[in-house]
Write an enzyme that holds these catalytic residues in place. Structure first.
Site, PDB file in Angstrom:
ATOM      1  CE1 TYR A   1      56.475  92.031 132.656  1.00 15.94           C
ATOM      2  CE2 TYR A   1      56.352  91.607 130.286  1.00 15.94           C
ATOM      3  CZ  TYR A   1      57.500  90.819 131.679  1.00 15.94           C
ATOM      4  OH  TYR A   1      58.471  90.593 131.404  1.00 15.94           O
TER       5      TYR A   1
ATOM      6  CB  THR B   1      52.900  78.077 149.663  1.00 18.83           C
ATOM      7  OG1 THR B   1      52.290  77.590 150.645  1.00 18.83           O
ATOM      8  CG2 THR B   1      54.459  78.637 149.907  1.00 18.83           C
TER       9      THR B   1
ATOM     10  CE  LYS C   1      54.772  74.442 151.675  1.00 20.89           C
ATOM     11  NZ  LYS C   1      55.054  76.266 151.107  1.00 20.89           N
TER      12      LYS C   1
END
Ligand code: DSN
Length: 434
Positions: free
Chosen positions: A58, A229, A232
């Site tokens: 975390y 993104t 891609k």
């Protein structure tokens, strides 16, 4: 059960059912060809990074400012990804924590707008994305979305863009799409955004790799915020990235009376704690690796070949009488109306699946058919180009695809096309070492 692959042995031992599906998908990807323009094949190095030990950690907060201990290496890997993106794009600030493209876009709305503000985006049916204002998406429910589209030739209609800006005075304009086969004129968007005093967001999810490779102009220095993104044409893990200019300040403190200079801090705070909790550092490790790969000479060559391949495909389809939106392509994708060939987009997707090629059914501008069975298909060349295919192979593929679509009722012709595609996939393998 016999292990059919050189990898995934631990999964096989722990969970044979999951192993079957994972290796089934691996075989499918190896034996067939992905021509969905938003997909690519991540390298082994990227895949390894995504499966790495950072998965266990975390790290809420930002490098140097975390809410959890033990951050020696999370800080370093996240900063590495940030610095690489900053260098590649020449921007002041990067956030690599968005879980994907939609959350990245959400963060920009959350950072710069108030609910009810007006946003001008590209109409979904003309190629825009659901987060650019679709009524049933958060962007259309909580904001007042208005749209521009393409003209009769299939190119962005800038006279409509300007008249919409004049009429609606939006707080933000978005340039970006999921199905636009032409080059984006970011300079004109920027000029209009300044004239009408609106934020300008460029969503470059589809073309990020082409931009890095010099095969498409960059919006850096023109847009206030750039989202993308990373899976891609960047060929990285499934995730998102936000880039902007301005002066980053302490992301744990809200800037007082924020101006455009504070966009970096507003973006960081919109991501955390605005929308997300702990960043996925294993994915961020994958982004770092993908950015390193994208900074090499090979990647530039690949990006240029992607466009050459798309143009070579388009030429054959046009010769065979297919109706391409805008009459061709400047980038990695082709959008075509197939109804003139006696089938709809869903049927075309199905017959191409049969020959070992994945494309997706897609609406075309002005489509009268329903979204699940639209008039068109969308296809692209990133994956074929990663496999090393060039213009000659594109010509063979386009003929095989045209034959199958035109003769979708003839099992013999469909089978012949399938044999051609499967042979090409054997000749240009992907992940042969798996
Ligand atoms: N789903 C993506 C695409 O296929 O273009 C957009 O988010």
């Amino acid at each position: 059960m016999k292990q059919r692959h050189k990898v995934y042995g631990n999964i096989k031992n722990t969970d044979p059912e999951a192993y079957r599906f994972i290796t089934g998908e691996l075989d499918r990807q190896q034996k067939g060809l992905e021509m969905i323009p938003s997909e690519s094949y991540a390298s082994r190095a990227v895949l390894e990074a995504m499966g790495c030990i950072f998965n266990n950690k975390y790290s809420e907060g930002f490098p140097g400012k975390r809410y959890y201990g033990g951050q020696d290496f999370t800080d370093k890997i996240e900063q590495l990804a940030i610095d690489r993106a900053k260098r590649l794009f020449g921007v002041d600030h990067v956030n690599v924590q968005p879980y994907s493209g939609s959350p990245a876009n959400q963060a920009v709305y959350f950072a710069l707008l108030q609910p009810g503000d007006t946003v001008l985006g590209m109409q979904l049916q003309h190629g825009g994305h659901i987060t650019h204002g679709l009524k049933i998406n958060f962007s259309g429910r909580f904001y007042n979305s208005v749209f521009y589209g393409v003209d009769k030739q299939g190119f962005i209609d800038f006279s409509q863009v300007e008249s919409m800006l004049k009429k609606h005075r939006p707080k933000m304009i978005i340039a970006g799409a999921t199905a636009y086969p032409r080059e984006w004129d970011f300079a004109t968007f920027s000029k209009l955004a300044r004239k009408y005093k609106t934020y300008f967001m460029a969503d470059i999810a589809h073309i990020i790799g082409l931009i890095i490779g010099g095969a498409h102009q960059s919006p850096a220095g023109k847009a206030d915020v750039i989202t993308s993104t990373t899976h891609k044409t960047l060929r990285g893990p499934r995730a998102g990235i936000i880039m902007c200019n301005g002066k980053p300040s302490d992301p744990l403190r809200a800037p007082k009376n924020p101006t455009k200079r504070d966009i970096p801090t507003l973006i960081d705070r919109a991501i955390f704690p605005g929308l997300q909790g702990g960043p996925h550092e294993h994915t961020i490790a994958g982004i770092a690796v993908a950015l390193k790969e994208a900074s090499g000479a090979e990647f530039k060559k690949w990006a240029r070949q992607v466009v050459k391949n798309a143009k070579a495909l388009a030429e054959v389809f046009i010769r065979r009488g297919f109706d391409l939106v805008s009459g061709g392509t400047d980038n990695h994708l082709i959008l075509m109306n197939v109804t003139g060939k006696g089938l709809n987009g869903k049927e075309a997707e199905t017959v191409l699946d049969k020959i070992g090629i994945s494309v997706n059914k897609n609406a075309v501008p002005g489509d009268k058919r329903p979204p699940y069975s639209p008039s068109g298909i969308r296809l692209g060349t990133p994956c074929a180009t990663i496999r090393g295919m060039k213009e000659d192979q594109m010509k063979i593929l386009a003929q095989a695809m045209s034959d199958a679509m035109e003769n979708h009722k003839s099992p013999k012709i469909v089978k012949k096309s399938e044999r051609t595609v499967r042979q090409l996939c054997r000749d240009f393998p992907i992940y042969p070492e798996l």
